[in-house]
Design an enzyme around this catalytic site. Structure first.
Site: not given
Ligand SMILES: *Cc1c(COP(=O)(O)O)cnc(C)c1O
Length: 428
Positions: A239, A267, A144
């Site tokens: 990411d 985060k 994601y």
């Molecule tokens: C949570 C998450 C996102 C998205 O971040 P948001 O602040 O919710 O837009 C992208 N990549 C990873 C790996 C995530 O865990």
């Protein structure tokens, strides 16, 4: 437990907010029932509107790595707020947090702050495409990277919980530039490079996956991706929205000793306020506006409240030499306890863990990619989730999420949790 007020609040919310929530997985659709409304939180605990207390293993989906209402973060936000909450002008604070982040993370020279992980990943691929002058990206099934169009192709967690592998509204044109590989399967990546010579701008990956449960990269997998990218002149994007400032000071680059070209954050970096960021070496970052041609902007980017919270969080993590070891030790303790409790009651399961990311899968086989993650028994997970909730232990309401461990957890909290798992295991 009584959920009377939460139930009432959900009915009210559903009238004015789609599904009653501002982010789908909060709605409990993956586990049944109706969501619990949070009223307050402190340390390892969250309290709901009916005054039930839970040991919290969501922790705002990661940011509260040092516990809720962590005093230095709260103080920093309050102090900043008194002097204005947004200017749309540069502030010294932005330079401070940028310099600190760069000093903690290997292999980056400059960083740009945005408002979410979604924005960070979306901007990172635009930058990669602009820099390489190529259109296609490779992503992995089950990873994601936020909800921007290019990434809503087999996107793990929320999107999987709801069975929307390709969301309506994402055009065919956009989808065709996202090539899908399989996590931990190098051959699937090689095949895409072979079939799309000189067309692939970047690979984007969760270097430790966290949105199909926690899935560690196999030995050498990340290094092989690095080599492939070098060979084909493509960029490697890590990411680290979930793993950054969680698995190590320098994230997965440090943990597995492999360099990415662009790194995305979110985060933890915002300390619980809306912050994302992406970073790279000068050569790449200087491709961004206003000095380069790739456009990227934000009215509230680098917002002083958010930067104050993030700075207080990063300072705390940077000055505590043992925090990541403590998190690892606590999570290992939890892992062992859960393992024993589930084994004792003959539950079929697999546990995956890297540092303070951990997930329980109700399947006997190793969980190494999206396909094997989907083999988990969702009915058992639902019982597990609701059983724990009744015991006052709040894990993410989806079988595709990791548990987020916070340093605020005491060993008593962990023992309580393990005991609760034992009780629930009897009825699985
Ligand atoms: C949570 C998450 C996102 C998205 O971040 P948001 O602040 O919710 O837009 C992208 N990549 C990873 C790996 C995530 O865990």
């Amino acid at each position: 437990m009584i959920y009377q007020r939460s139930s009432q609040l959900f009915i009210e919310a559903e009238k004015v907010i789609p599904g009653g929530v501002n982010s789908p997985v909060r709605a409990f659709k993956g586990v049944g029932g109706t969501p619990i409304f949070a009223k307050s939180a402190k340390g390892a605990y969250v309290y709901d509107e009916d005054d039930n207390r839970y040991i919290d293993y969501i922790n705002s989906w990661g940011p509260m790595i040092l516990g809720h209402a962590y005093q230095p973060v709260v103080d920093a936000v309050i102090e900043r707020a008194k002097n204005g909450t947004s200017f749309g002008m540069p502030t010294e604070l932005e330079t401070k947090i940028a310099a600190l982040a760069i000093s903690m993370v290997p292999n980056i020279d400059k960083i740009r702050f945005v408002n979410s992980g979604t924005e960070a990943c979306m901007s990172a691929i635009r930058l990669a495409r602009g820099f390489t002058k190529r259109d296609k990206i490779i992503k992995f099934a089950g990873c994601y990277h936020g909800h921007s169009d290019s990434f809503l192709i087999q996107a793990g967690s929320g999107a999987s919980t709801f069975g929307i592998p390709n969301s309506p509204g994402v055009t065919q044109g956009t989808a065709k530039d996202t090539l899908l590989a399989h996590y931990n399967d190098l051959e699937s990546v090689k095949a895409l490079f072979e079939a799309n010579k000189n067309e692939i701008a970047a690979i984007i990956i969760e270097p430790v996956a966290g949105n199909m449960g926690c899935i560690p990269p196999k030995d050498g997998f990340l290094q092989s991706l690095r080599q492939l990218c070098d060979e084909y002149n493509s960029l490697l994007i890590f990411d680290e929205v979930m793993t950054g400032f969680r698995l190590a000071k320098g994230g997965v680059q440090e943990l597995y000793n492999v360099n990415a070209d662009i790194v995305c954050f979110g985060k933890v970096i915002g300390g619980g306020l809306p912050v994302g960021a992406f970073a790279a070496r000068n050569e790449i970052m200087n491709y961004l506006a206003p000095i380069g041609p790739v456009y990227q902007a934000g009215t509230l980017s680098g917002n002083p409240l958010a930067m104050a919270a993030g700075l207080a969080m990063l300072e705390a993590l940077n000055t505590d030499d043992e925090v990541f070891e403590r998190l690892d030790a606590k999570t290992a303790y939890l892992e062992n306890g859960i393992r024993e409790a589930l084994q004792k009651h003959q539950v079929i399961f697999t546990i995956n863990r890297v540092g303070s990311m951990i997930s329980v899968h109700f399947d006997a086989n190793p969980v190494v990619d999206f396909q094997t993650a989907k083999n988990g028994d969702n009915e058992t997970f639902k019982k597990f989730f609701h059983g724990l909730l009744k015991e006052g232990v709040y894990i993410a309401p989806s079988a595709y999420e990791t548990w987020f461990i916070t340093d605020a957890l005491s060993f008593e909290d962990l023992d309580y949790t393990i005991n609760a798992v034992g009780k629930v295991a009897k009825s699985l």
